[in-house]
Design a protein around this motif. Structure first.
Motif, mmCIF file in Angstrom:
data_model
loop_
_atom_site.group_PDB
_atom_site.id
_atom_site.type_symbol
_atom_site.label_atom_id
_atom_site.label_comp_id
_atom_site.label_asym_id
_atom_site.label_seq_id
_atom_site.Cartn_x
_atom_site.Cartn_y
_atom_site.Cartn_z
ATOM 1 N N GLU A 230 -7.362 -3.446 -7.241
ATOM 2 C CA GLU A 230 -7.584 -3.628 -5.814
ATOM 3 C C GLU A 230 -6.266 -3.995 -5.147
ATOM 4 O O GLU A 230 -5.625 -4.967 -5.524
ATOM 5 N N LEU A 231 -5.856 -3.204 -4.145
ATOM 6 C CA LEU A 231 -4.601 -3.467 -3.446
ATOM 7 C C LEU A 231 -4.780 -4.492 -2.335
ATOM 8 O O LEU A 231 -3.944 -5.368 -2.134
ATOM 9 N N PHE A 232 -5.856 -4.369 -1.586
ATOM 10 C CA PHE A 232 -6.106 -5.264 -0.459
ATOM 11 C C PHE A 232 -7.539 -5.098 0.019
ATOM 12 O O PHE A 232 -8.204 -4.105 -0.285
ATOM 13 N N MET A 268 -1.482 -1.743 6.795
ATOM 14 C CA MET A 268 -1.315 -2.415 5.515
ATOM 15 C C MET A 268 -0.263 -1.682 4.683
ATOM 16 O O MET A 268 -0.313 -0.447 4.557
ATOM 17 N N ALA A 270 0.873 -0.145 1.671
ATOM 18 C CA ALA A 270 0.055 0.343 0.562
ATOM 19 C C ALA A 270 0.595 -0.082 -0.794
ATOM 20 O O ALA A 270 -0.167 -0.163 -1.759
ATOM 21 N N GLY A 273 0.212 -4.367 -0.608
ATOM 22 C CA GLY A 273 -1.091 -4.858 -0.217
ATOM 23 C C GLY A 273 -1.050 -5.881 0.900
ATOM 24 O O GLY A 273 -2.074 -6.475 1.243
ATOM 25 N N LYS A 274 0.129 -6.099 1.492
ATOM 26 C CA LYS A 274 0.272 -7.061 2.575
ATOM 27 C C LYS A 274 0.232 -6.365 3.930
ATOM 28 O O LYS A 274 0.559 -5.181 4.049
ATOM 29 N N ARG A 601 -3.348 6.777 -4.084
ATOM 30 C CA ARG A 601 -4.136 5.608 -3.707
ATOM 31 C C ARG A 601 -5.402 6.044 -2.983
ATOM 32 O O ARG A 601 -5.415 7.031 -2.245
#
Length: 628
Positions: A230-232, A268, A270, A273-274, A601
């Motif tokens: 999970e990236l974000f 975001m 990618a 994730g921030k 992604r």
């Protein structure tokens, strides 16, 4: 505003551990069900035995259809008669599937050689139901009469499809309501604005040598690992005054996933994730282009203020990679513009928008309108239903009345708005949606609000093939908008459609069916696997990227489907199991909006927020996954 879909149901009892977790998925290279291995002739499906009887006889109906497990987004149980065997169609013309011989699941039979829907060719002996052949006395479709002109020609199925009025996935059951409201609004506008006219920007043309960029069809990239992470997650904002709110719009570049929210757009990063940036807007986003240019530019229509009564009259263009609003203009003649009937799209560095009462187009680089329209078309006149983008700028144009529309699909010159290519949609069709602008593929509804057929159209402006969707055997994911079909992918050779969910060996499942773009015949299928549902996402080179929705206890998957290997699958990424609940919620909602896959992604998102959301349903605007 429209209500959100219902929250997901509880998982079906008796689910077994996910069989896909321990090994990579591969699609069966075996011939598609209903096709003989050697000759391609119609035969029995792989997982179900056809009812007894000679070829050509109507299959016998069992007492009960297979029991369907529940689950969010799962379609209702098929009608009695066995899955894949359409029932005796009601008196109908266009849109009613031909009665097939005993055959396999999900495959409409090919009409006799030399004939087909919309082709004025000599009918074979005895006719052919639903393909424009001459019928026997008392049958619909008498020679010399167009589709939809005989009494009782339209199917009598209730509007709204299996998901209910207005639900995603089956053609927008609120289409007739919108048409009625649109007709009323158009009638009022006709009182104050007479005539429908096109105004071109004088003396302003695209500079010679100006860079032309296409729109992103999704960028490639095979993940570095099949194990995803999970990236974000983007939390949903809390609603105050509104019960529901639209948050339409999501885009992905190689660097950024951007998602609309109540008061702007969030970007975001990618990779990390921030959150990379946020663009504040004057009001809620009323409409958004599904496309972005290769250099990361897209467009939205924004309300003039954050008031619930604000007009949707502001056009804005943003740079997704830089997180900047490039320009904003008040659209001409948009005093009455609302989200009702509003649509926009991008092609060839031009953004075109339509609302009830007008339309306008701008260059993405800014400046005054390239062309615009205003007012009402009047009785018997023509006006744009909406636009679709991609390689070509397309328009669906309606002439005549709402009760008996005559539809045209046009390719437009983006600089002038003039049509340079036109396809006359056959009579009897109430609505048309553009699936692909190059090659041209459209989805149509006839006699019902659900999507009944997918048609491919040649450069000669003539119909090439028709794929009948039968009794909801396939789910193109179309809603009411001109560019709203979220579950169909097209390349130069095939139209990829997901079948409806049905009973497999031990649990519900579905397949992607590849139809030949020239003939409309099914060529091969690629299975989801037990307890899975698979949907096509987009092409990446010569591979089809597809998304397998999560089960109750296992994350979703991204697979690459190889057309050259008859649908064989390669696992690209397996999402983590602990994201399954959130993923299930968003995956169901994205029947309206397709998942995005870019640079290895996967991104899922939702378009409607509700104050009454429960549990994790509606808790997040979007979620991103990438390789570990």
């Amino acid at each position: 505003m429209s209500q959100p879909p219902p929250p997901p149901s509880q998982p079906p009892a008796g689910d077994t551990p996910d069989p896909d977790k321990s090994a990579e998925d591969t699609g069966s290279p075996e011939p598609a069900p209903g096709l003989d291995k050697e000759s391609g002739a119609s035969g029995a499906p792989g997982a179900q035995q056809p009812p007894s009887g000679s070829p050509g006889e109507t299959p016998q109906q069992p007492a009960q259809p297979p029991q369907q497990p529940g689950g969010f987004g799962a379609p209702p149980q098929p009608p009695a008669g066995g899955y894949g065997y359409p029932q005796q169609p009601p008196a109908g013309g266009f849109g009613a599937p031909p009665q097939p011989p005993a055959g396999g699941y999900g495959y409409p039979q090919q009409p006799p050689q030399g004939a087909g829907y919309g082709f004025p060719q000599q009918p074979p002996q005895g006719g052919g139901y639903g393909y424009g052949y001459a019928q026997q006395p008392g049958q619909p479709g008498q020679p010399g009469q167009p589709y939809g002109q005989n009494p009782g020609m339209y199917p009598t199925a209730p509007p709204g499809g299996p998901y209910g009025p207005g639900a995603p996935g089956q053609g927008g059951g609120n289409g007739k309501v919108i048409a009625i409201v649109a007709a009323a609004v158009a009638a009022v506008l006709a009182v104050v604005t007479v005539g429908f006219f096109l105004v071109h920007e004088n003396g302003k043309t695209e500079a010679e040598g100006e860079k032309k960029t296409g729109t992103t069809g999704g960028g490639g990239g095979k993940p570095a690992s099949t194990e995803g992470r999970e990236l974000f997650k983007i939390p949903s904002p809390k609603l105050t005054d509104e019960e529901t709110a639209s948050v339409t719009g999501a885009w992905a570049t190689d660097k950024i996933f951007a998602k609309s929210t109540l008061d702007g757009i969030i970007g975001m990063d990618a990779a990390s994730g921030k959150q990379a940036w946020k663009i504040s807007l004057d009001g809620q986003i009323c409409a958004a282009s599904r496309h972005a240019t290769d250099d990361g530019k897209t467009a939205v229509i924004v309300a003039e203020t954050r008031s619930s009564r604000a007009r949707c009259n502001q056009m804005a263009v943003v740079d997704l990679d830089k997180g900047k609003k490039l320009w904003q203009e008040t659209m001409p003649n948009s005093d009455s513009a609302t989200t009702l009937g509003m649509n926009m799209s991008i092609s060839q560095n031009v953004v075109a928008a339509k609302w009830i009462g007008g339309s306008v187009a701008y260059k993405l680089s800014g400046g005054g309108p390239l062309w615009k329209s205003e007012g009402s078309s009047g009785t018997g006149g023509c006006e744009d239903e909406g636009f679709a983008g991609g390689k070509e700028l397309m328009a669906v144009v309606q002439c005549g009345s709402y009760s008996e529309p005559k539809l045209k699909v046009q390719k437009l010159n983006p600089k002038t708005g003039e049509a340079n290519w036109e396809f006359d949609v056959p009579k009897g069709v109430q609505s048309a949606r553009v699936v692909s602008s190059d090659p041209v593929v459209i989805a149509v509804s006839a006699g019902t609000s659900t999507t009944t057929d997918v048609m491919t159209v040649g450069e000669d402006e003539k119909l090439k093939s028709k794929i009948s969707l039968g009794d909801r055997k396939y789910d193109p994911g179309c809603s009411t908008g001109v560019e709203s079909c979220s579950s169909v992918v097209v390349d130069d050779d095939y139209v990829y459609l997901p079948s409806a969910r049905h009973q497999g060996d031990s649990a519900s499942t579905n397949e992607i069916i590849a139809f030949d773009i020239d003939s409309g015949r099914p060529k091969w299928k690629s299975d989801a696997g037990e307890r899975r549902t698979i949907v096509p996402v987009r092409m990446e080179g010569d591979k089809l990227i597809a998304y397998k929705k999560p089960t109750y206890d296992a994350g979703g998957q991204v697979v690459a489907v190889d057309p050259a290997a008859q649908g064989k699958q390669e696992l690209y990424m397996r999402n983590p199991d602990d994201s399954a609940e959130i993923e299930n919620n968003l995956a169901g909602i994205t029947l309206r909006e397709p998942p995005l896959y870019q640079n290895g992604r996967l991104f899922l998102h939702q378009t409607i927020l509700s104050k009454r959301s429960t549990s994790s349903y509606g808790k997040y605007l979007g979620i991103g996954f990438g390789a570990k």
